[in-house]
Design a protein around this motif. Structure first.
Motif, mmCIF file in Angstrom:
data_model
loop_
_atom_site.group_PDB
_atom_site.id
_atom_site.type_symbol
_atom_site.label_atom_id
_atom_site.label_comp_id
_atom_site.label_asym_id
_atom_site.label_seq_id
_atom_site.Cartn_x
_atom_site.Cartn_y
_atom_site.Cartn_z
ATOM 1 N N LYS A 13 0.773 -1.221 -0.117
ATOM 2 C CA LYS A 13 -0.136 0.137 -0.097
ATOM 3 C C LYS A 13 0.828 0.999 -0.026
ATOM 4 O O LYS A 13 0.575 2.147 -0.634
ATOM 5 N N SER A 14 2.315 1.112 0.600
ATOM 6 C CA SER A 14 3.037 2.371 0.680
ATOM 7 C C SER A 14 3.286 2.761 -0.660
ATOM 8 O O SER A 14 3.743 2.078 -1.516
ATOM 9 N N SER A 15 3.018 3.968 -1.135
ATOM 10 C CA SER A 15 3.310 4.391 -2.276
ATOM 11 C C SER A 15 4.936 4.401 -2.678
ATOM 12 O O SER A 15 5.356 4.187 -3.607
ATOM 13 N N ASN A 16 5.666 4.790 -1.632
ATOM 14 C CA ASN A 16 7.134 4.315 -1.813
ATOM 15 C C ASN A 16 7.456 2.965 -2.032
ATOM 16 O O ASN A 16 8.510 2.871 -2.992
ATOM 17 N N LEU A 17 6.880 2.237 -1.330
ATOM 18 C CA LEU A 17 7.199 0.779 -1.657
ATOM 19 C C LEU A 17 6.714 0.320 -3.091
ATOM 20 O O LEU A 17 7.516 -0.333 -3.933
ATOM 21 N N LEU A 18 5.715 0.731 -3.587
ATOM 22 C CA LEU A 18 5.140 0.662 -4.842
ATOM 23 C C LEU A 18 6.169 1.098 -5.865
ATOM 24 O O LEU A 18 6.425 0.649 -6.958
ATOM 25 N N LYS A 19 6.715 2.386 -5.559
ATOM 26 C CA LYS A 19 7.768 3.057 -6.489
ATOM 27 C C LYS A 19 9.066 2.200 -6.553
ATOM 28 O O LYS A 19 9.612 1.837 -7.696
ATOM 29 N N LEU A 20 9.313 1.489 -5.213
ATOM 30 C CA LEU A 20 10.574 0.658 -5.393
ATOM 31 C C LEU A 20 10.528 -0.495 -6.314
ATOM 32 O O LEU A 20 11.222 -0.818 -6.859
ATOM 33 N N LYS A 21 9.307 -1.123 -6.171
ATOM 34 C CA LYS A 21 9.017 -2.381 -6.701
ATOM 35 C C LYS A 21 8.876 -2.057 -8.167
ATOM 36 O O LYS A 21 9.373 -2.915 -9.116
ATOM 37 N N ALA A 22 8.430 -0.807 -8.815
ATOM 38 C CA ALA A 22 8.280 -0.522 -9.911
ATOM 39 C C ALA A 22 9.531 -0.120 -10.830
ATOM 40 O O ALA A 22 10.081 -0.588 -11.752
ATOM 41 N N TYR A 23 10.579 0.373 -9.702
ATOM 42 C CA TYR A 23 11.978 0.568 -10.196
ATOM 43 C C TYR A 23 12.633 -0.735 -10.229
ATOM 44 O O TYR A 23 13.384 -0.921 -11.326
ATOM 45 N N LEU A 24 12.730 -1.359 -9.358
ATOM 46 C CA LEU A 24 13.232 -2.728 -9.618
ATOM 47 C C LEU A 24 13.041 -3.525 -10.752
ATOM 48 O O LEU A 24 13.784 -3.956 -11.501
ATOM 49 N N SER A 25 11.657 -3.692 -11.052
ATOM 50 C CA SER A 25 11.054 -4.573 -12.255
ATOM 51 C C SER A 25 11.438 -3.896 -13.429
ATOM 52 O O SER A 25 11.923 -4.664 -14.300
ATOM 53 N N LEU A 50 18.717 -9.153 -9.185
ATOM 54 C CA LEU A 50 17.811 -8.475 -8.399
ATOM 55 C C LEU A 50 18.316 -8.050 -7.047
ATOM 56 O O LEU A 50 18.342 -7.004 -6.556
ATOM 57 N N GLN A 51 19.235 -9.091 -6.467
ATOM 58 C CA GLN A 51 19.498 -8.852 -5.292
ATOM 59 C C GLN A 51 20.803 -7.747 -5.258
ATOM 60 O O GLN A 51 20.657 -6.771 -4.424
ATOM 61 N N LEU A 52 21.511 -7.538 -6.354
ATOM 62 C CA LEU A 52 22.643 -6.681 -6.637
ATOM 63 C C LEU A 52 21.892 -5.298 -6.804
ATOM 64 O O LEU A 52 22.364 -4.178 -6.161
ATOM 65 N N LEU A 53 20.964 -5.247 -7.642
ATOM 66 C CA LEU A 53 20.136 -4.073 -7.752
ATOM 67 C C LEU A 53 19.837 -3.506 -6.571
ATOM 68 O O LEU A 53 19.675 -2.297 -6.393
ATOM 69 N N LEU A 59 18.816 0.407 0.615
ATOM 70 C CA LEU A 59 17.859 0.314 1.706
ATOM 71 C C LEU A 59 17.990 -1.023 2.427
ATOM 72 O O LEU A 59 18.574 -1.869 2.087
ATOM 73 N N ASN A 60 17.232 -0.987 3.755
ATOM 74 C CA ASN A 60 17.474 -2.116 4.549
ATOM 75 C C ASN A 60 15.923 -2.504 5.216
ATOM 76 O O ASN A 60 15.661 -2.184 6.169
ATOM 77 N N LEU A 61 15.104 -2.908 4.243
ATOM 78 C CA LEU A 61 13.798 -3.483 4.639
ATOM 79 C C LEU A 61 13.523 -4.886 5.295
ATOM 80 O O LEU A 61 14.545 -5.272 5.525
ATOM 81 N N PRO A 62 12.669 -4.687 6.237
ATOM 82 C CA PRO A 62 12.561 -6.288 7.038
ATOM 83 C C PRO A 62 12.678 -7.081 5.900
ATOM 84 O O PRO A 62 12.041 -7.157 4.756
ATOM 85 N N GLU A 63 13.061 -8.196 6.328
ATOM 86 C CA GLU A 63 13.137 -9.496 5.517
ATOM 87 C C GLU A 63 11.771 -9.718 4.833
ATOM 88 O O GLU A 63 11.877 -10.297 3.746
ATOM 89 N N SER A 64 10.929 -9.845 5.531
ATOM 90 C CA SER A 64 9.528 -10.488 5.089
ATOM 91 C C SER A 64 9.027 -9.699 3.740
ATOM 92 O O SER A 64 8.466 -9.945 3.093
ATOM 93 N N LEU A 65 9.197 -8.139 4.130
ATOM 94 C CA LEU A 65 8.735 -7.104 3.182
ATOM 95 C C LEU A 65 9.827 -7.367 1.815
ATOM 96 O O LEU A 65 9.050 -7.142 0.679
ATOM 97 N N LYS A 66 10.764 -7.451 2.100
ATOM 98 C CA LYS A 66 12.022 -7.511 1.010
ATOM 99 C C LYS A 66 11.558 -8.817 0.030
ATOM 100 O O LYS A 66 11.600 -8.633 -1.199
ATOM 101 N N THR A 67 11.389 -9.754 0.903
ATOM 102 C CA THR A 67 10.962 -11.145 0.186
ATOM 103 C C THR A 67 9.521 -10.938 -0.678
ATOM 104 O O THR A 67 9.421 -11.483 -1.808
ATOM 105 N N GLN A 68 8.659 -10.013 0.103
ATOM 106 C CA GLN A 68 7.249 -9.888 -0.712
ATOM 107 C C GLN A 68 7.855 -9.020 -1.952
ATOM 108 O O GLN A 68 7.168 -9.517 -2.903
ATOM 109 N N ILE A 69 8.420 -8.151 -1.885
ATOM 110 C CA ILE A 69 8.685 -7.300 -3.086
ATOM 111 C C ILE A 69 9.414 -8.216 -4.271
ATOM 112 O O ILE A 69 9.129 -8.147 -5.235
ATOM 113 N N PHE A 70 10.415 -9.047 -3.690
ATOM 114 C CA PHE A 70 11.329 -9.695 -4.682
ATOM 115 C C PHE A 70 10.344 -10.510 -5.299
ATOM 116 O O PHE A 70 10.466 -10.783 -6.686
#
Length: 444
Positions: A13-25, A50-53, A59-70
């Protein structure tokens, strides 16, 4: 099993995390286009990139959130976005996307809403494009609908604006890799052993059978089971919009219709294939579903020596099935008097098997009716088996399969094929059968 996979494919839901996911993708997608990897190492190599990018973002997101975005990024690149895990669940039979925020599934015969969401309507559109582009199909404002088949055999329909008013829609009917047998249908209480024996006798004896039912009622599953009764010595030609039938016989020719390509060329319709099948010396013609003018060609085939043909159509009752068949015959463009069409139907179709999804989500053979013949301008039918439902004082639904006591007029054809069915199958003793009222005869 829950309808929402744990920690996977839940829209952030966070707009910043949505932007992160879009950037990575987006960045990873461009990188893979510029520096493609070996196909057999594509997934593993992409995970490393993906891990290198991600590391470069600091960023240092919680592991669960990072796994979700990945997982969301990988599903966008290698699968069908947020619904990929739903497609992986064997208990889910259908996935329905109504815009970005509403994703439903059918599970155990019931439709339930999930908490799975897309990032936006544009995200849904990207998934639709990922589905249709590899198939050489086109979807845009000028062609806002598409039917396709996924590589695993699943059927998919997509609709986009301006036709889809509330956002792009995807409907995926998953392809079952497990072929159901008649024994499994009996275990599911979809029909009785007596009904199964009767239907097997009808198929082997080369009766023309029409399976009728609503959307998602299990028509194709039943058609697959009945087709399995066809003797292995016969040449079978199957015709489908999306190849779902899986017959175990050796001598099977499978044909599938083809929509036009992006230039509007190359269309091959079911009707084209039915006409072509008549030139292929088939012993049996099995049409996955009659939807239009091919109904006339199918009736003509049934009436000109291609006994034992099977097909399905959408209708809620056997009587509705006859009306629908009549309407589809008129769609052929050949002007025939209604009475002539009804005579064609009455002489071609021997049996109508009604398949329904009842209130508890289960699928049943709710009616088996013989097409007897004509009386005046009316096609006459006789019910042989019916599924009767009752509701008790607590509002609980109960159902029971009951034979009607009527003996089919085509019994001599079954006996010639070696099937001497006992009178009890039809719910009557031999004395009762002698009292069966006279019914209209039919010519074959």
């Amino acid at each position: 099993m829950t309808t929402t996979p744990n920690n996977d494919n839940i829209a952030v839901k966070s707009s910043n995390l949505l932007k992160l996911k879009a950037y990575l993708s987006n960045t990873l997608s461009r990188d893979l286009e510029t520096n493609p990897t070996e196909p057999n190492r594509a997934l593993e190599d992409t995970k490393q990139r993906l891990q290198l990018l991600y590391s470069k973002t600091g960023l240092n997101l919680p592991e669960s959130l990072k796994t979700q975005i990945f997982q969301g990024v990988l599903d966008d690149l290698f699968g069908y976005g947020p619904i990929q895990n739903l497609l992986n669940e064997p208990e889910i039979t259908e996935v329905m996307v109504n815009g970005a925020a509403n994703v439903y599934v059918e599970q155990e015969g019931k439709i339930v809403k999930t908490s799975v969401k897309f990032d936006s309507d544009d995200h849904v559109l990207r998934v639709i494009e990922r589905i249709v582009l590899p198939l050489g199909l086109r979807i845009d404002r000028d062609h806002p609908t598409v039917d396709a088949r996924l590589p695993d055999g699943s059927r998919v329909n997509a609709v986009i604006p301006p036709v889809a008013i509330d956002g792009p829609s995807i409907t995926i009917r998953k392809f079952s890799h497990e072929k159901l047998t008649v024994e499994q249908l009996l275990a599911f209480n979809s029909l009785t052993p007596q009904m199964a024996d009767f239907l097997k006798a009808c198929v082997v004896s080369r009766l023309n059978i029409l399976i009728s039912g609503g959307t998602g009622s299990g028509k194709t599953t039943l058609l697959n089971v009945l087709s399995g009764f066809i003797p292995g010595s016969e040449r079978i030609v199957t015709i489908e919009d999306a190849a779902e039938l899986r017959l175990h016989q050796d001598h099977v020719v499978r044909m599938e219709s083809r929509p036009p390509n992006v230039e509007g060329l190359g269309n091959v319709s079911i009707r084209d294939l039915v006409r072509n099948a008549l030139r292929m010396r088939p012993d049996r013609i099995v049409v996955g579903e009659c939807r239009g003018g091919e109904a006339l060609d199918m009736l003509q085939a049934m009436n000109t020596g291609h006994d034992g043909s099977l097909t399905t159509l959408h209708a809620n009752t056997p009587r509705d099935a006859l009306s629908r068949l009549e309407t589809m015959t008129l769609m052929s463009g050949i002007e025939l008097p209604v009475k002539v069409i009804r005579e064609q139907i009455a002489s071609a179709v021997d049996l109508i098997v009604q398949q329904s999804r009842v209130r508890d989500g289960s699928r049943k053979v709710t009616q088996v009716s013989e097409v007897v013949g004509m009386e005046g301008d009316t096609v006459v039918m006789t019910d042989l088996f019916k599924y009767e439902q009752t509701v008790d004082d607590q509002g609980k639904l109960h159902g029971e399969f009951k034979p009607t006591g009527m003996r089919p007029l085509f019994m001599p054809r079954l006996e010639v094929a070696g099937f001497k069915l006992k009178a009890e199958i039809f719910g009557a003793g031999s004395t009762d059968l002698l009292k069966t009222p006279r019914r209209p005869s039919r010519t074959r």
